[in-house]
Design a protein around this motif. Sequence first.
Motif, PDB file in Angstrom:
ATOM      1  N   TRP A   1      27.332 -10.533   6.706  1.00 30.87           N
ATOM      2  CA  TRP A   1      26.704  -9.820   7.866  1.00 30.87           C
ATOM      3  C   TRP A   1      27.593 -10.645   9.113  1.00 30.87           C
ATOM      4  O   TRP A   1      27.766 -11.419   9.533  1.00 30.87           O
ATOM      5  CB  TRP A   1      25.326 -10.271   8.002  1.00 30.87           C
ATOM      6  N   ARG A   2      27.657  -9.050  10.357  1.00 35.72           N
ATOM      7  CA  ARG A   2      28.002  -9.524  11.613  1.00 35.72           C
ATOM      8  C   ARG A   2      26.855  -8.695  12.768  1.00 35.72           C
ATOM      9  O   ARG A   2      26.649  -7.733  12.713  1.00 35.72           O
ATOM     10  CB  ARG A   2      29.035  -8.499  11.404  1.00 35.72           C
TER      11      ARG A   2
ATOM     12  N   GLU B   1      26.747  -9.153  15.780  1.00 38.97           N
ATOM     13  CA  GLU B   1      27.465  -8.084  16.671  1.00 38.97           C
ATOM     14  C   GLU B   1      27.375  -6.487  16.291  1.00 38.97           C
ATOM     15  O   GLU B   1      27.122  -6.427  17.236  1.00 38.97           O
ATOM     16  CB  GLU B   1      28.915  -8.930  17.251  1.00 38.97           C
ATOM     17  N   GLU B   2      27.922  -6.409  15.086  1.00 45.66           N
ATOM     18  CA  GLU B   2      28.068  -4.600  15.156  1.00 45.66           C
ATOM     19  C   GLU B   2      26.707  -4.842  14.754  1.00 45.66           C
ATOM     20  O   GLU B   2      26.123  -3.178  14.546  1.00 45.66           O
ATOM     21  CB  GLU B   2      28.262  -4.429  13.986  1.00 45.66           C
ATOM     22  N   ALA B   3      25.618  -5.006  14.211  1.00 47.20           N
ATOM     23  CA  ALA B   3      24.136  -4.267  13.780  1.00 47.20           C
ATOM     24  C   ALA B   3      23.387  -4.350  15.083  1.00 47.20           C
ATOM     25  O   ALA B   3      22.500  -3.705  15.213  1.00 47.20           O
ATOM     26  CB  ALA B   3      23.300  -5.925  12.716  1.00 47.20           C
TER      27      ALA B   3
ATOM     28  N   ARG C   1      29.088   3.246   2.092  1.00 47.25           N
ATOM     29  CA  ARG C   1      28.480   3.685   3.433  1.00 47.25           C
ATOM     30  C   ARG C   1      27.685   4.341   3.883  1.00 47.25           C
ATOM     31  O   ARG C   1      26.546   4.642   4.760  1.00 47.25           O
ATOM     32  CB  ARG C   1      29.400   3.334   4.358  1.00 47.25           C
TER      33      ARG C   1
ATOM     34  N   ASP D   1      24.167  -3.459  10.042  1.00 43.70           N
ATOM     35  CA  ASP D   1      25.513  -3.729   9.665  1.00 43.70           C
ATOM     36  C   ASP D   1      25.997  -2.896   8.002  1.00 43.70           C
ATOM     37  O   ASP D   1      26.446  -3.492   7.119  1.00 43.70           O
ATOM     38  CB  ASP D   1      25.715  -4.540   9.270  1.00 43.70           C
ATOM     39  N   SER D   2      26.103  -1.461   8.656  1.00 44.60           N
ATOM     40  CA  SER D   2      25.810  -0.204   7.565  1.00 44.60           C
ATOM     41  C   SER D   2      27.431  -0.801   6.390  1.00 44.60           C
ATOM     42  O   SER D   2      27.649  -0.650   5.374  1.00 44.60           O
ATOM     43  CB  SER D   2      26.092   0.613   7.664  1.00 44.60           C
ATOM     44  N   GLU D   3      28.714  -1.001   7.054  1.00 45.65           N
ATOM     45  CA  GLU D   3      29.995  -1.689   6.410  1.00 45.65           C
ATOM     46  C   GLU D   3      30.190  -2.159   5.803  1.00 45.65           C
ATOM     47  O   GLU D   3      30.486  -2.460   4.565  1.00 45.65           O
ATOM     48  CB  GLU D   3      31.175  -1.441   7.503  1.00 45.65           C
ATOM     49  N   SER D   4      29.541  -3.632   6.266  1.00 47.60           N
ATOM     50  CA  SER D   4      29.504  -4.743   5.613  1.00 47.60           C
ATOM     51  C   SER D   4      28.319  -5.095   4.681  1.00 47.60           C
ATOM     52  O   SER D   4      28.489  -5.187   2.690  1.00 47.60           O
ATOM     53  CB  SER D   4      28.984  -6.202   6.708  1.00 47.60           C
TER      54      SER D   4
END
Length: 207
Positions: free
Chosen positions: A174-175, A177-179, A115, A103-106
């Motif tokens: 942390w997400r 669902e994105e990771a 980022r 989850d690179s953005e977070s």
Amino acid sequence: MLGAVVISASVEGDVDEAVIRRLLRDMNVCLGSCYGKNGKPQLRKRIKGYNNAADYSPWLVLVDLDQDFDCAPLLRENWLPNPAKYMCFRIAVREVEAWLLADSESMARFLGVARAKIPKAPEQLDKPKETVVSLARQSRRCSIREDMVPRPGSGRAVGPAYSSRLIEFIDTHWRPEEALLHSDSLDRTIRCLEALIKRWQVEGRRQ
């Protein structure tokens, strides 16, 4: 009822426990007793006992691949070639930190770095934990550097509050669902848990 499912677990450490607790929370499932948390060798010694328990109730065992084997299937074959009916035995490639970096953005926002500095393929990293520490060293935030980067001469691989900072990230930023879009081993873990939950809901009630 989904919320009635309770899954026991065994992991290498506190960060791993936070990860599975977050995954189960997102599935509206409770984490029961969590064993281990004392490194990989201890978990390896007790894997057969955990597997025996998984004949009767849902279990998740999570370990890092590290550099032990070239790929996850080889570790799985070595450790647990015949998992029990209610066992979800999963392997983070190559460390659970790769799931967080996915989850690179977070992660970039949390660490206070650009980022673009976050690796795009975290599962290809040999040592994701070292990558996290290196990124923390470049943080714009003094508190992140102090907490996550080891002090000169300490002989430690991580800073004094490395684990607590990552647990904070897991709990509030942390997400998954994105990771999972950037981590195959995380995606497989989530699918394994979903299948385990469904199986227990159908079959466990008859026990």
